[in-house]
Design an enzyme around this catalytic site. Structure first.
Site, PDB file in Angstrom:
ATOM      1  N   ASP A 196       0.811  -1.215   0.000  1.00  0.00           N
ATOM      2  CA  ASP A 196       0.000   0.000   0.000  1.00  0.00           C
ATOM      3  C   ASP A 196       0.844   1.264   0.000  1.00  0.00           C
ATOM      4  O   ASP A 196       0.443   2.286  -0.565  1.00  0.00           O
ATOM      5  CB  ASP A 196      -0.939  -0.011   1.209  1.00  0.00           C
ATOM      6  CG  ASP A 196      -2.071  -1.022   1.039  1.00  0.00           C
ATOM      7  OD1 ASP A 196      -2.182  -1.615  -0.054  1.00  0.00           O
ATOM      8  OD2 ASP A 196      -2.836  -1.216   1.993  1.00  0.00           O
ATOM      9  N   ASN A 241      -4.720   8.451   1.754  1.00  0.00           N
ATOM     10  CA  ASN A 241      -5.075   7.914   3.062  1.00  0.00           C
ATOM     11  C   ASN A 241      -5.473   8.985   4.071  1.00  0.00           C
ATOM     12  O   ASN A 241      -6.601   9.007   4.552  1.00  0.00           O
ATOM     13  CB  ASN A 241      -3.916   7.107   3.645  1.00  0.00           C
ATOM     14  CG  ASN A 241      -3.981   5.640   3.287  1.00  0.00           C
ATOM     15  OD1 ASN A 241      -4.914   5.187   2.648  1.00  0.00           O
ATOM     16  ND2 ASN A 241      -2.979   4.891   3.692  1.00  0.00           N
ATOM     17  N   TYR A 295      -3.810   4.550   9.748  1.00  0.00           N
ATOM     18  CA  TYR A 295      -3.550   5.132  11.070  1.00  0.00           C
ATOM     19  C   TYR A 295      -4.846   5.354  11.836  1.00  0.00           C
ATOM     20  O   TYR A 295      -4.929   5.160  13.052  1.00  0.00           O
ATOM     21  CB  TYR A 295      -2.782   6.438  10.877  1.00  0.00           C
ATOM     22  CG  TYR A 295      -2.128   7.014  12.115  1.00  0.00           C
ATOM     23  CD1 TYR A 295      -2.170   6.379  13.346  1.00  0.00           C
ATOM     24  CD2 TYR A 295      -1.426   8.218  12.022  1.00  0.00           C
ATOM     25  CE1 TYR A 295      -1.557   6.924  14.467  1.00  0.00           C
ATOM     26  CE2 TYR A 295      -0.794   8.764  13.134  1.00  0.00           C
ATOM     27  CZ  TYR A 295      -0.884   8.124  14.357  1.00  0.00           C
ATOM     28  OH  TYR A 295      -0.271   8.662  15.462  1.00  0.00           O
ATOM     29  N   GLN A 302       4.195  10.109   4.059  1.00  0.00           N
ATOM     30  CA  GLN A 302       5.335  10.072   3.143  1.00  0.00           C
ATOM     31  C   GLN A 302       6.008  11.423   2.966  1.00  0.00           C
ATOM     32  O   GLN A 302       7.186  11.483   2.604  1.00  0.00           O
ATOM     33  CB  GLN A 302       4.899   9.515   1.787  1.00  0.00           C
ATOM     34  CG  GLN A 302       4.428   8.071   1.864  1.00  0.00           C
ATOM     35  CD  GLN A 302       4.304   7.410   0.514  1.00  0.00           C
ATOM     36  OE1 GLN A 302       4.334   8.056  -0.532  1.00  0.00           O
ATOM     37  NE2 GLN A 302       4.155   6.094   0.503  1.00  0.00           N
TER      38      GLN A 302
END
Length: 275
Positions: A59, A133, A176, A233
Site C-alpha cells: 500500500d 489515506n 492510522y 510520506q
C-alpha cells in the site's frame, strides 16, 4: 486504447524489479510503450501522461504512485508484493491476465476519494499536496499535548487537546485511523473521518463528516516537534498559528478492481476476523 504504461516498484525489492523488467518487455511486444520503471521513493516522477500505471509493492507503493499521478485520472493496477495489501489486491499469479484485461478495455475501476491539503503561515500558502489515506498533525514523542482548533465550512467544531489529529479518507480509515480507534468506512462512502490521537478528554470521539466540507485546522499551541504529515510520506514542521485547509480533490484515484472479490473479503483476511 492504452498507448503507454509505467511501473512503480517497492524500493530495494529484487523480485519486484525482476518482474518490472519482464513486464516492460511484455508491454513492448504488445505495442504498448513502456514509460519507465520508478521506485516509490522517487520524489520527481510524473506519471500523469501515462495510460496505465502498474504498482508492484504494498500500500505504501500505491500511495506513492497516487502522488506521482497528480491530478490525472489514470487506471492503476496494484500487484501485492507487500505485507498488507488493502490497495494492491491482485496476486502476482494474476499479473498478466489482469494487465491484458486492462489493455483490452475489459476492466472495472474502484474510484477512491483523495484529499488536497494546503498549509498556510501568516496568510501565505507555503506547502500543499494530495493524499489518498490521511492528513495527520502529530506531536513529537516527548512534546506536550497540543491543541488544534477545527472548523468545518467556517463553523467552529472544537478545540481538540490531544497528541494529534487524523483526517482520513474512507481508504485511509483502515490505516492510522484504525490504529487510533477510528471507524472503518466503506470505500465508496462520501465521507471523511476526524479522529483525535490519544485525546486528553475521553469524550472527544471520532467524527464522520461529508467529504464536501472544507476542513480548517489551526495549531493553537505546541512546542517544537509538531509535524503535518501527508500520507505518512511527506512532512512539514508546524508552528503555532499555522493553518491547514483540507478539501476533497477534484479527481479520484482509479484502482483497477479484481473480479469476484469484495471489500469484506479483504477486511476478513487482513484483520483476521473470526480467528
Amino acid at each position: 486504447m492504452i498507448e503507454s504504461a509505467a511501473i512503480v516498484i517497492k524500493p530495494g525489492h529484487a523480485e519486484a524489479l525482476a518482474t518490472a523488467r519482464e513486464l516492460t518487455q511484455w508491454f513492448a511486444a504488445r505495442g504498448t510503450t513502456p514509460a519507465g520503471t520508478f521506485t516509490a521513493d522517487d520524489a520527481t516522477a510524473d506519471l500523469s501522461s501515462c495510460g496505465l500505471v502498474v504498482v508492484l509493492g504494498g500500500d505504501g507503493t500505491m500511495i506513492a504512485a497516487a502522488r506521482m499521478i497528480g491530478e490525472a485520472e489514470v487506471p492503476v493496477l496494484g500487484i501485492n508484493y507487500g505485507s498488507l495489501g488493502y490497495l494492491t489486491e491482485f496476486r502476482i499469479e494474476e499479473l498478466h491476465s489482469a494487465v491484458e484485461s486492462v489493455l483490452d478495455g475489459a476492466f472495472a475501476t474502484d474510484r477512491r476519494v483523495m484529499l488536497r491539503a494546503e498549509l498556510f503561515r501568516n496568510g501565505e500558502s507555503i506547502a500543499n499536496g494530495r493524499v489518498l489515506n490521511d492528513v495527520v498533525i502529530n506531536k513529537a514523542a516527548l512534546a506536550r499535548i497540543i491543541a488544534i482548533e477545527v472548523r468545518l465550512d467556517g463553523l467552529f467544531v472544537n478545540s481538540f487537546r490531544s497528541d494529534g489529529l487524523i483526517i482520513a479518507t474512507p481508504t485511509g480509515s483502515t490505516a492510522y485511523n484504525l490504529s487510533a480507534g477510528g471507524p472503518i468506512v466503506y470505500p465508496s462512502m462520501n465521507a471523511v473521518v476526524l479522529t483525535p490521537i490519544c485525546p486528553f478528554t475521553l469524550s472527544n470521539r471520532p467524527i464522520v463528516i461529508p467529504d464536501t466540507a472544507e476542513i480548517e485546522l489551526k495549531l493553537e499551541n505546541g512546542n517544537e516537534g509538531v509535524i503535518l504529515s501527508l500520507d505518512g510520506q511527506t512532512g512539514f514542521p508546524l508552528i503555532v498559528g499555522d493553518i491547514v485547509r483540507i478539501r476533497k480533490s477534484r479527481t479520484k484515484l482509479d484502482l483497477v478492481a479484481p473480479e469476484n472479490r469484495n471489500y469484506f473479503d479483504v477486511l476478513r483476511k487482513k484483520l483476521q476476523w473470526g480467528r
